[in-house]
Enzyme design. Structure first.
Site, mmCIF file in Angstrom:
data_model
loop_
_atom_site.group_PDB
_atom_site.id
_atom_site.type_symbol
_atom_site.label_atom_id
_atom_site.label_comp_id
_atom_site.label_asym_id
_atom_site.label_seq_id
_atom_site.Cartn_x
_atom_site.Cartn_y
_atom_site.Cartn_z
ATOM 1 C CB SER A 1 -0.867 0.079 1.207
ATOM 2 O OG SER A 1 -1.288 1.464 1.152
ATOM 3 C CG ASP B 1 -7.460 -3.494 -2.202
ATOM 4 O OD1 ASP B 1 -8.273 -2.482 -1.872
ATOM 5 O OD2 ASP B 1 -6.251 -3.554 -2.665
ATOM 6 C CG HIS C 1 -5.446 -2.758 1.182
ATOM 7 N ND1 HIS C 1 -5.612 -2.572 -0.002
ATOM 8 C CD2 HIS C 1 -4.944 -1.983 1.854
ATOM 9 C CE1 HIS C 1 -4.194 -1.687 -0.693
ATOM 10 N NE2 HIS C 1 -4.181 -1.287 1.148
#
EC number: 3.1.2.12
Length: 328
Positions: free
Chosen positions: A194, A271, A306
């Protein structure tokens, strides 16, 4: 030749003891002394070992040191595989975490240690922002300030004094690792998740040759075009979009003209931040398609989100990827 005596604190129930060493002033430049359950010392730095746990015949450690770059104490994890514990030099792989994380998340949730042990890779994972500094508003939001350094060097006040995570990761931490751990010179990789995936990508793209391998889980690939990035870049870098572009992987890929670079991008198809246009890997891939100096491997994982469940599922593949390049 004089001698100094260090009394090491009790750790994990062990009694303190006295360890004799040759005075540091008499040591060759950059030489280090490793004291089990104590300190690693060089002539210009001290690492305080906070913990050590045996794991897959290696050892997961946590260190703290004073950062000159960030002007605060910083904590980072180090996994030493079996070969490193025997004193054999090993390649090193840096992992950069995402928003709200500390060094602990990756250590405790990803399960990377068994794979790093198998491939004899040292793995180093720093925190995501400066800690213990007094800046008004730094704890007000999850996506800016504490836990959200975005791996840039801030220019705007009051952030500029401490929030220089890019220089910390690519310079100071590399020097600390080189000085104190049994690493193979010039065998260094970087990956992240991320915000940390963004950090890994820009660290490699802005420093051709510093890292021999790079990969990213669900990176914030085009921060100048997403809400997270716009907020962070405005706060840390100011209002000029030209300044933002210098820290955006998609822009860096479009202009990259140095040594050919391969980027391994991994993305969960389920995600929610992908659907919310926070990540934008499609923009990076499009930029790479127009640049012969950049090669990409893109893997989209159906049904994965995620979270660290996603990372834990595919971290073995990433570590094997880095090991193949770092031990070739």
């Amino acid at each position: 030749m004089g001698r100094n005596f260090l009394r090491l604190p009790s750790v994990s129930g062990r009694s303190s003891f006295v360890y004799s060493i040759v005075a540091c002033s008499n040591l060759p430049k950059r030489r280090s002394i490793v004291l089990s359950f104590g300190h690693i010392m060089t002539e210009n730095m001290t690492l305080e070992q906070l913990s050590a746990n045996k794991c897959f015949e290696g050892e997961q450690r946590v260190y703290r040191h004073r950062s000159d770059t960030l002007k605060c104490d910083m904590t980072f994890g180090v996994f030493l595989p079996p070969a490193a514990l025997e004193g054999k030099p090993c390649p090193v792989l840096f992992f950069l975490s995402g928003l709200t994380c500390t060094h602990e998340n990756f250590i405790q949730k990803s399960g990377f240690q068994q794979h790093a042990a198998r491939h004899n890779l040292i793995v180093v994972n720093p925190d995501t922002s400066p800690r213990g500094v007094e800046i008004a508003g730094q704890d007000d939001a999850y996506d800016f300030g504490s836990g959200a350094g975005f791996y840039v060097d801030a220019k705007e006040e009051p952030w500029a004094k401490h929030y220089k995570m890019y220089s910390y990761v690519t310079q100071e931490l590399v020097d600390v690792v080189n000085a104190n751990l049994p690493v193979v010179p010039g065998r260094r990789g970087i990956f992240g998740h991320s915000m940390g995936g963004h950090g890994a990508l820009i660290s490699a793209l802005k420093n051709p040759g510093l890292y021999q391998s790079v990969s990213a889980f669900a990176p914030i690939a085009n921060p100048t075009e997403c809400p997270w990035g716009k907020k962070a870049f405005a706060g840390y870098l100011g209002s000029n979009p030209d300044d933002w572009a210098l820290w955006d992987a998609t822009h860096l890929v479009s202009q990259y003209e140095s040594t050919p670079q391969e980027l391994f991008i991994d993305q969960g198809a389920a995600d929610n931040f992908l659907a919310g246009k926070q990540l934008l890997p499609e923009n990076l891939l499009a930029a790479a398609d127009g640049n012969d100096h950049i090669q990409t491997i893109f893997k989209q994982r159906e049904g994965y989100d995620h979270s660290y469940f996603y990372i834990a599922t595919f971290v073995a593949e990433h570590i094997a990827y880095h090991a193949a390049l770092l031990t070739a």
